[in-house]
Design an enzyme around this catalytic site. Structure first.
Site, PDB file in Angstrom:
ATOM      1  N   GLY A   9      40.121  39.253  38.902  1.00  0.00           N
ATOM      2  CA  GLY A   9      40.715  39.795  40.166  1.00  0.00           C
ATOM      3  C   GLY A   9      42.534  38.611  40.007  1.00  0.00           C
ATOM      4  N   PHE A  13      48.605  33.565  44.586  1.00  0.00           N
ATOM      5  CA  PHE A  13      48.984  31.889  43.724  1.00  0.00           C
ATOM      6  C   PHE A  13      47.483  31.942  43.167  1.00  0.00           C
ATOM      7  CE2 PHE A  13      51.662  31.689  46.987  1.00  0.00           C
ATOM      8  CZ  PHE A  13      53.164  32.008  46.418  1.00  0.00           C
ATOM      9  N   GLY A  14      46.279  33.170  42.976  1.00  0.00           N
ATOM     10  CA  GLY A  14      44.881  32.717  42.429  1.00  0.00           C
ATOM     11  C   GLY A  14      44.611  33.516  41.915  1.00  0.00           C
ATOM     12  N   VAL A  16      40.651  34.631  39.484  1.00  0.00           N
ATOM     13  CA  VAL A  16      38.817  34.619  39.869  1.00  0.00           C
ATOM     14  C   VAL A  16      38.523  35.618  38.771  1.00  0.00           C
ATOM     15  CG1 VAL A  16      37.030  35.224  40.626  1.00  0.00           C
ATOM     16  CG2 VAL A  16      38.759  35.783  42.047  1.00  0.00           C
ATOM     17  N   LYS A  39      37.056  30.433  41.107  1.00  0.00           N
ATOM     18  CA  LYS A  39      38.237  31.107  41.789  1.00  0.00           C
ATOM     19  C   LYS A  39      39.509  30.405  41.660  1.00  0.00           C
ATOM     20  CE  LYS A  39      40.135  32.038  45.670  1.00  0.00           C
ATOM     21  NZ  LYS A  39      39.435  32.329  47.694  1.00  0.00           N
ATOM     22  N   ASP A 135      41.234  36.859  57.284  1.00  0.00           N
ATOM     23  CA  ASP A 135      41.469  37.771  57.269  1.00  0.00           C
ATOM     24  C   ASP A 135      40.444  39.148  56.243  1.00  0.00           C
ATOM     25  OD1 ASP A 135      42.830  39.367  54.698  1.00  0.00           O
ATOM     26  OD2 ASP A 135      42.854  37.430  53.486  1.00  0.00           O
ATOM     27  N   ARG A 139      38.902  43.851  50.694  1.00  0.00           N
ATOM     28  CA  ARG A 139      39.476  43.224  49.383  1.00  0.00           C
ATOM     29  C   ARG A 139      38.070  42.152  49.476  1.00  0.00           C
ATOM     30  NH1 ARG A 139      43.736  43.281  52.662  1.00  0.00           N
ATOM     31  NH2 ARG A 139      44.937  40.936  52.957  1.00  0.00           N
ATOM     32  N   ASN A 140      38.079  41.491  50.875  1.00  0.00           N
ATOM     33  CA  ASN A 140      37.487  40.443  51.110  1.00  0.00           C
ATOM     34  C   ASN A 140      36.073  40.778  51.436  1.00  0.00           C
ATOM     35  OD1 ASN A 140      39.373  38.547  50.459  1.00  0.00           O
ATOM     36  ND2 ASN A 140      40.464  38.515  52.736  1.00  0.00           N
ATOM     37  N   ASP A 153      36.290  35.119  50.866  1.00  0.00           N
ATOM     38  CA  ASP A 153      37.792  34.576  50.431  1.00  0.00           C
ATOM     39  C   ASP A 153      37.906  33.600  51.992  1.00  0.00           C
ATOM     40  OD1 ASP A 153      40.443  33.760  50.157  1.00  0.00           O
ATOM     41  OD2 ASP A 153      40.266  35.625  49.401  1.00  0.00           O
TER      42      ASP A 153
END
Length: 181
Positions: A9, A13-14, A16, A39, A135, A139-140, A153
């Site tokens: 994933g 900016f990150g 996984v 991550k 958040d 997705r989290n 996350d």
């Protein structure tokens, strides 16, 4: 630690990755390897992205374990890139799972109800720790083995303050400068 060739994933900016963690100094000690999610911050990301990753690790380290929260495995702060290791969820994010299995999902009505219950329990645990996730989205939420759903996350999470010091409600939460995760 080895990371899978398959990228699991990515965000702005990150990234996984699935990783194999071997915590023993030598392979002869008999300690088993295990899977985790690694991550990292992309090389092209601003320095603030690494700061956010380290803050996320510090936040996770302060939380008590809970079955519906992704658990911290460890942090690699020496060298580049910095790495946040968390428990691996077999089915990945709920959003990716739903996209992958569109029309043939194994999410029965009972499992959907369990997902809601697990996420609510995870969020209650976060709230009890005086944190605001900020958040929560499909997705989290990660889908683990045995259909256990876990909130993940914590990059945008911040400690809630008790206020009363002349601060408005808007000032009671820390605002992430870049919101990179």
């Amino acid at each position: 630690m080895k990371t899978d060739e398959l990228h699991s994933g990515a965000g702005a900016f990150g990234e996984v990755w699935r990783a194999v963690v071997n915590e023993t100094p030598s392979r002869r000690s008999g300690m088993p390897e295990y899977m985790a999610a690694a991550k990292t911050v992309k090389e092209s990301a601003p320095a603030s992205a690494t700061d956010e990753l380290v803050r996320e690790a510090a936040l996770m380290a302060q939380m008590d374990p809970h079955p519906n929260i992704v658990s911290l495995v460890g942090v690699v702060t020496r060298g580049t890139p910095k790495i946040l290791l968390v428990s691996l969820a077999q089915h990945g994010s709920l959003l990716d799972y739903l996209k992958r299995t569109a029309g043939k999902s194994e999410l029965t009505p009972a499992r959907r109800a369990a997902a809601g219950l697990h996420v609510a329990r995870g969020m209650a645990h976060i709230s009890a720790a005086r944190l605001v996730h900020r958040d929560l989205a499909a997705r989290n939420v990660l889908v683990g083995s045995g259909w256990v759903f876990k909130v993940a996350d914590f990059g945008l999470s911040r400690a809630a303050t008790s206020g009363g010091e002349g601060k408005s409600d808007a000032e009671e939460y820390y605002r992430s400068r870049n919101g990179v995760f």
